[in-house]
Design an enzyme around this catalytic site. Structure first.
Site, PDB file in Angstrom:
ATOM      1  N   CYS A  22      -7.591  -7.194 -12.128  1.00 58.65           N
ATOM      2  CA  CYS A  22      -7.271  -5.680 -11.788  1.00 58.65           C
ATOM      3  C   CYS A  22      -8.486  -4.741 -12.423  1.00 58.65           C
ATOM      4  O   CYS A  22      -8.441  -3.551 -12.309  1.00 58.65           O
ATOM      5  CB  CYS A  22      -6.036  -5.168 -12.366  1.00 58.65           C
ATOM      6  N   HIS A  66      -5.922   8.333  -0.411  1.00 57.83           N
ATOM      7  CA  HIS A  66      -7.251   7.721   0.143  1.00 57.83           C
ATOM      8  C   HIS A  66      -8.580   8.378  -0.693  1.00 57.83           C
ATOM      9  O   HIS A  66      -9.349   8.630  -0.466  1.00 57.83           O
ATOM     10  CB  HIS A  66      -7.596   8.279   1.583  1.00 57.83           C
ATOM     11  N   GLU A 107       3.425   0.246  -7.525  1.00 58.75           N
ATOM     12  CA  GLU A 107       2.124  -0.327  -7.372  1.00 58.75           C
ATOM     13  C   GLU A 107       1.997  -1.442  -6.313  1.00 58.75           C
ATOM     14  O   GLU A 107       1.380  -1.402  -5.143  1.00 58.75           O
ATOM     15  CB  GLU A 107       1.531  -0.809  -8.491  1.00 58.75           C
TER      16      GLU A 107
END
Length: 120
Positions: A22, A66, A107
Site C-alpha cells: 500500500c 476521482h 476501504e
C-alpha cells in the site's frame, strides 16, 4: 434515533509512511457511511434525507471522488480520511434536534474504520 446515509467514491492514494504494497499508488472504491443522531422535528424527521445527501456530497464526496487523496492528506489511511470527513461535517450536520454521531470509511468490502469524534 440515528439517521444514516451511504455514499461511494473512487480515489487513489499511497501510504508513504507504510512499508508494504500500500505504499505504492493504488485505488479503491470507498464506501462512506454517515450517521446523524437526534429526535424527529415537527415534520417527523431527524434530518431530511435530501438535505443530508446534499451536505455530504458537496462537502466531502465531491472533494474526494476521482482524486489522489495524497493531495489532501499526507498519509491518507482510512483512519486519517475518517477524521477529515468528521471535521468537514461536524458543524454542518449539527442542528437544533440532531448532531453528527459517527462516520464509517470502508476501504474495501471487509476493512473499514468507525470514527465518533474522539481526539486522536
Amino acid at each position: 434515533m440515528i439517521c444514516i446515509k451511504e455514499f461511494e467514491f473512487d480515489a487513489a492514494h499511497y501510504l508513504p509512511h507504510y512499508r508494504g504494497k500500500c505504499e505504492h499508488l493504488h485505488g479503491h472504491t470507498y464506501k462512506l457511511v454517515v450517521k446523524v443522531e437526534g429526535t424527529p422535528d415537527q415534520e417527523g424527521m431527524v434530518l431530511d434525507f435530501v438535505q443530508f445527501k446534499r451536505t455530504v456530497k458537496e462537502l466531502v464526496v465531491d472533494k474526494l471522488d476521482h482524486t489522489c487523496l495524497n493531495d489532501l492528506l499526507p498519509q491518507p489511511s482510512a483512519e486519517h480520511i475518517s477524521v477529515w470527513v468528521w471535521q468537514q461535517l461536524e458543524k454542518p450536520l449539527t442542528g437544533p434536534n440532531y448532531h453528527l454521531a459517527e462516520v464509517e470509511v470502508w476501504e474495501t468490502k471487509t476493512s473499514g474504520i468507525v470514527y465518533r469524534g474522539e481526539t486522536c
